[in-house]
Enzyme design. Structure first.
Site, PDB file in Angstrom:
ATOM      1  N   ASP A 267     -15.196  64.464  66.955  1.00  0.00           N
ATOM      2  CA  ASP A 267     -15.149  63.709  67.753  1.00  0.00           C
ATOM      3  C   ASP A 267     -13.964  62.371  67.186  1.00  0.00           C
ATOM      4  O   ASP A 267     -13.582  61.707  68.068  1.00  0.00           O
ATOM      5  CB  ASP A 267     -16.132  62.478  67.944  1.00  0.00           C
ATOM      6  CG  ASP A 267     -16.919  63.508  69.191  1.00  0.00           C
ATOM      7  OD1 ASP A 267     -16.029  64.253  69.766  1.00  0.00           O
ATOM      8  OD2 ASP A 267     -17.719  63.156  69.177  1.00  0.00           O
TER       9      ASP A 267
HETATM   10  C1  GLC Z   1     -19.724  61.377  67.976  1.00  0.00           C
HETATM   11  C2  GLC Z   1     -19.125  60.812  66.307  1.00  0.00           C
HETATM   12  C3  GLC Z   1     -19.178  58.947  66.493  1.00  0.00           C
HETATM   13  C4  GLC Z   1     -18.323  58.414  68.149  1.00  0.00           C
HETATM   14  C5  GLC Z   1     -18.414  59.386  69.041  1.00  0.00           C
HETATM   15  C6  GLC Z   1     -18.049  59.106  70.385  1.00  0.00           C
HETATM   16  O1  GLC Z   1     -20.772  61.089  68.165  1.00  0.00           O
HETATM   17  O2  GLC Z   1     -20.567  60.922  65.400  1.00  0.00           O
HETATM   18  O3  GLC Z   1     -18.874  58.835  65.949  1.00  0.00           O
HETATM   19  O4  GLC Z   1     -18.573  57.194  67.857  1.00  0.00           O
HETATM   20  O5  GLC Z   1     -18.976  60.636  69.298  1.00  0.00           O
HETATM   21  O6  GLC Z   1     -18.179  59.798  71.238  1.00  0.00           O
HETATM   22  C1  GLC Z   2     -22.020  64.113  67.623  1.00  0.00           C
HETATM   23  C2  GLC Z   2     -21.715  64.517  68.478  1.00  0.00           C
HETATM   24  C3  GLC Z   2     -20.702  65.753  68.504  1.00  0.00           C
HETATM   25  C4  GLC Z   2     -19.933  65.736  67.843  1.00  0.00           C
HETATM   26  C5  GLC Z   2     -19.866  64.794  66.101  1.00  0.00           C
HETATM   27  C6  GLC Z   2     -19.306  65.165  64.931  1.00  0.00           C
HETATM   28  O1  GLC Z   2     -22.424  65.109  66.829  1.00  0.00           O
HETATM   29  O2  GLC Z   2     -22.813  65.248  69.457  1.00  0.00           O
HETATM   30  O3  GLC Z   2     -20.251  66.253  69.628  1.00  0.00           O
HETATM   31  O4  GLC Z   2     -18.794  67.345  67.059  1.00  0.00           O
HETATM   32  O5  GLC Z   2     -20.526  63.854  66.218  1.00  0.00           O
HETATM   33  O6  GLC Z   2     -18.179  64.063  65.455  1.00  0.00           O
END
Ligand code: GLC
Ligand code: GLC
Length: 798
Positions: free
Chosen positions: A484
């Site tokens: 993300d």
């Molecule tokens: C994922 C990531 C996090 C980020 C988020 C945004 O969960 O782990 O670092 O802030 O996405 O939606």
């Molecule tokens: C968090 C989010 C997932 C994403 C990951 C890496 O675990 O839930 O959707 O792929 O972060 O950013």
């Protein structure tokens, strides 16, 4: 020696032996649609269906002290006030324990010859928590004391509950009966639901107004009424409604008394909302109180809960030479898979329940952990997720559990998303053999009249990648891929905007993802295999098209995605490499090593072995494999959120446990058992020695453990709700222990160090039961077991 607790495998419990754990160590309760979070000191909250829109108990996130609010019992014994779970009074106890089990938590405290044991659980199929309180006089003298209960109601919408005080402080309403308190805020208008907190005997006093109970200037640790041994008998009008019952009790030496509390939630049909004008229809609540308010009722409910988990956890069991492995496989990993399936990433002590809902990619991946346990629910979930897709194959990144409607709160256009629908569906059909799901009619964006078959949704998902290729023939990344935080089309210097929803430059983007490329090759192959199965029998020309697209992608990866020693991670907006030896920082990333080796791209030319070696050399550290290295030391606008994190945390070189299994599976597919096992042990909590360093629960996987560049490498965060659960399950059950469900049977293909190579597996597969004894000597090979109903005992030498 463990400092804070230990496993009790026979009871399937984790036993916490001191209350001041380094962080609240929580458990979950609920199996259907009423769910609770409960910490080792009874903190937490519950909700029905949706943690945001149907919140029952109020909770204070990240409060001071941490974990403020929950279901508290206070005991006033002479001048001493204490809680069985130690908090909130923190009166030193003579004895304390907390047993977190499968869907229940039992907290016991003892003080001055009085023992209080509270069993908390949610019965299967019921919308309530039971709090079974057993008080025992362990002293030689008669004891008279008082017991108080306490919960604080949330005004349903957990988000506005924290903001809209000009309204909230005037809306609160309750009703009180001799043995139950009802919370009915907003029931007078559009809500058809209320909550209640009842008990098996009439109380001697009560409060429903928070300040009357607490005192205006007191905290949870010093409620004024408890300190003075009284109740205000207050009826809340606005402000903050609570429920507290008081009991004046006397116990002879050795005697016990049990009280059964029921904290429940009721939805009434609109036409049967009221018993008489202004008075709520309490019939369903009374029925629950009657059902669960006795020893026999609570016993039966608890037995049903036990049976629920016994059944699920009997479907895949291992007996090996490694107790940590057995404990993980037989108990905690599967349990965590169920919990992540229920909640996606919505409600934990790191997810507030008011932020994220059900993630498109997350929930698809979660399926890999539960198809063998609750196939019917997996089926429904796939159809729900697919219904949030758009006609072009794109999708909302998340949907709300209450409405099942997608929303744009955390953006859309993550170009890996569509492929996960193929991943989830394939996992489901391989487990169940239920090809009929492909013919289910599913709408786009939940719009009636737009239905096409699920199979069509999968085709569209596949095409979303081939329709969105970049200059090297690799998939365009869109807003981000699985990571993300790799935001290559977002150039943000405004701290008030989100990296995920800001997309200020897309025209002419050259940002391509090697992670999606690997995912596409792996899932594309699975998709072609599915299409070619006689039960699907798709048009051969289309299958050929799929195979050709996969072959073309493999070629593109080999030509433009190989850096010499490892797979590149991406190309940025301008077409510059990311994850290359040419970069100063972020030279190598884990995701593309994982996906391209799982897809076996260039395996024949040795690329997979090289990439796996590079992962060991550059990414492995004491606690697992970090996401990238070297970590970014400054914010890079062209890369986005990834470079916003301090080094060693989260997506910037943290050990993002979710993606470690990708490399482990890559290792297993390459037949490299020792490396696979070593990586597995590093991230698996049952092998973790230093509980104080790990800080979070030692019985579940974390999303992230601080990496080698962090201030405290090895410190865990974001426990419970993480794709790590399903991925480690897939990894250990299918690739290390080697039981791979196939459309027409199971492929046995282990990869585990030969020292542990003899083990027994019990596996329920559809309506068949298999007892397998496996002897694996390290020769990479496989054995196919065609599916046949009945019981089978097999010895397999590999
Ligand atoms: C994922 C990531 C996090 C980020 C988020 C945004 O969960 O782990 O670092 O802030 O996405 O939606
Ligand atoms: C968090 C989010 C997932 C994403 C990951 C890496 O675990 O839930 O959707 O792929 O972060 O950013």
């Amino acid at each position: 020696m463990n400092l804070f607790g230990h496993f009790d495998d026979a009871a399937r419990e984790y036993v916490i032996t001191r209350p001041d754990t380094p962080w609240p160590w929580i458990n979950y309760m609920g199996t259907d649609d009423f769910f609770s979070l409960i910490s080792n000191t009874a903190g937490g909250y519950c909700f029905c269906r949706d943690a945001k829109f149907r919140r029952i108990l109020r909770y204070r996130y990240n409060g001071v002290p941490m974990d403020a609010g929950g279901r508290y019992f206070y005991i006033k014994d002479g001048e001493t006030v204490w809680n069985p779970g130690w908090k909130p009074c923190k009166t030193p106890l003579d004895a304390y324990s907390c047993h977190h089990g499968m869907g229940y938590t039992r907290i016991t405290g003892e003080k001055d010859g009085l023992r209080a044991e509270v069993l908390f659980f949610v019965p299967p199929g019921a919308r309530c928590e039971i709090h079974r309180v057993r008080l025992t006089n362990t002293s030689a003298a008669r004891k008279s004391f008082q017991l108080y209960s306490f919960v604080e109601w949330c005004l349903w919408n957990a988000s506005t509950d924290m903001e809209n005080f000009q309204r909230n402080l005037s809306t609160g309403e309750v009703e009180v009966e001799p043995d139950a308190i009802y919370h009915k805020t907003e029931y007078r208008e559009r809500r058809d639901h209320y909550a209640f907190y009842g008990v098996s005997r009439p109380f001697d006093g009560f409060d429903t107004d928070r300040e009357t109970f607490m005192g205006m200037y007191n905290g949870f640790d010093a409620p004024q009424q408890v300190l003075s041994g009284t109740s205000g008998d207050s009826v809340a009008h606005g402000w903050s409604p609570i429920a507290s019952h008081r009991f004046d009790l006397t116990l002879e030496p050795g005697a016990s008394e049990e009280l059964f509390f029921v904290l429940g939630y009721v939805e009434n049909p609109p036409e049967a909302k009221f018993e008489r004008p202004g008075i709520i229809n309490k019939k369903p609540a009374r029925a629950m109180l009657e059902k669960y308010g006795t020893a026999a009722g609570a016993d039966a409910a608890f037995a049903a809960l036990k049976a629920f988990w016994d059944d699920l956890l009997s479907r895949y069991t291992v007996a090996s030479a490694v107790p940590e492995l057995d404990r993980t496989v037989n108990i905690w990993n599967q349990y965590q898979c169920m919990i992540t399936f229920f909640f996606s990433r919505s409600a934990s002590y790191f997810e507030s329940g008011i932020g994220r809902g059900m993630g498109f990619r997350d929930s698809n991946q979660d399926l890999a952990g539960i198809c063998h346990l609750i196939p019917e629910r997996a089926r429904q979930r796939i159809l729900d997720i697919a219904a949030t897709q758009f006609p072009d194959g794109g999708c909302y990144h998340q949907y709300q559990p209450l409405t099942k409607r997608g929303n744009n709160d955390i953006g859309g256009g993550f170009n890996d998303d569509p492929l996960w629908l193929i991943f989830g569906t394939v996992a489901y059909i391989k487990e169940t053999g239920d090809f009929s799901i492909l013919q289910e009619q599913v709408p786009f964006d939940n719009k009636p009249g737009t239905e096409v078959s699920l199979l069509e949704h999968l085709k569209i998902s596949f095409a979303h990648v081939t329709d969105n290729l970049g200059p090297h023939g690799l998939p365009l990344i869109g807003r981000a891929d699985w990571n993300d935080c790799l935001n290559l089309n977002c150039f943000s210097d405004n701290p008030d905007e989100s990296f995920q929803t800001t997309e200020n430059k897309t025209e002419g983007s050259k940002a391509e993802s090697l992670m999606i490329a690997g995912l596409f090759v792996a899932e594309g192959r699975d998709f072609a295999e599915l299409l070619a199965h006689p039960a699907v029998a798709t048009d051969p020309a289309y299958i050929e098209k799929v195979r050709a697209a996969v072959a073309t992608m493999e070629k593109a990866v080999k030509t433009h995605g190989w850096d010499g020693e490892w797979f590149l991670r991406a190309y940025d907006y301008y077409g510059r490499k990311i994850g290359s030896h040419e970069n100063d920082e972020g030279k190598i990333f884990i995701e593309s090593q994982g996906w391209c080796t799982m897809a076996r791209i260039g395996a024949d030319e040795g690329l997979c072995d090289k990439a796996l070696d590079a992962a060991v050399k550059h990414l492995e550290c004491e606690h697992g494999l970090v996401l990238n290295t070297p970590a970014y030391t400054r914010y890079i606008k062209d890369y986005g959120e990834i470079s916003s994190y301090p080094q060693g945390y989260k997506e910037n070189a943290g050990i993002f446990c979710h993606n470690n299994p990708w490399v482990i599976i890559g290792e297993a597919m390459a037949g490299r058992a020792d490396a696979a096992w070593r990586h597995y042990c590093k991230i698996t909590p049952a092998f973790t020695k230093d509980q104080a360093l790990r800080k979070v629960e030692p019985y579940v996987f974390c999303q992230m453990v601080a990496g080698k560049d962090a201030a405290r490498p090895g410190e865990g965060k974001n426990s419970w709700l993480t794709g790590t659960a399903a991925w480690t399950w897939k990894c250990v059950s299918e690739f290390l222990l080697g039981i791979k469900p196939q459309y027409d049977g199971m492929l046995i293909e282990p990869c585990i160090p030969a020292a542990y190579g003899t083990y027994k597996i019990h596996r329920r597969f559809r309506d068949a039961e298999y007892d397998l004894t496996i002897h694996y000597t390290g020769r990479h090979g496989s054995h196919f077991i065609p599916y046949a109903p009945g019981r089978h005992e097999l010895e397999i030498n590999l």
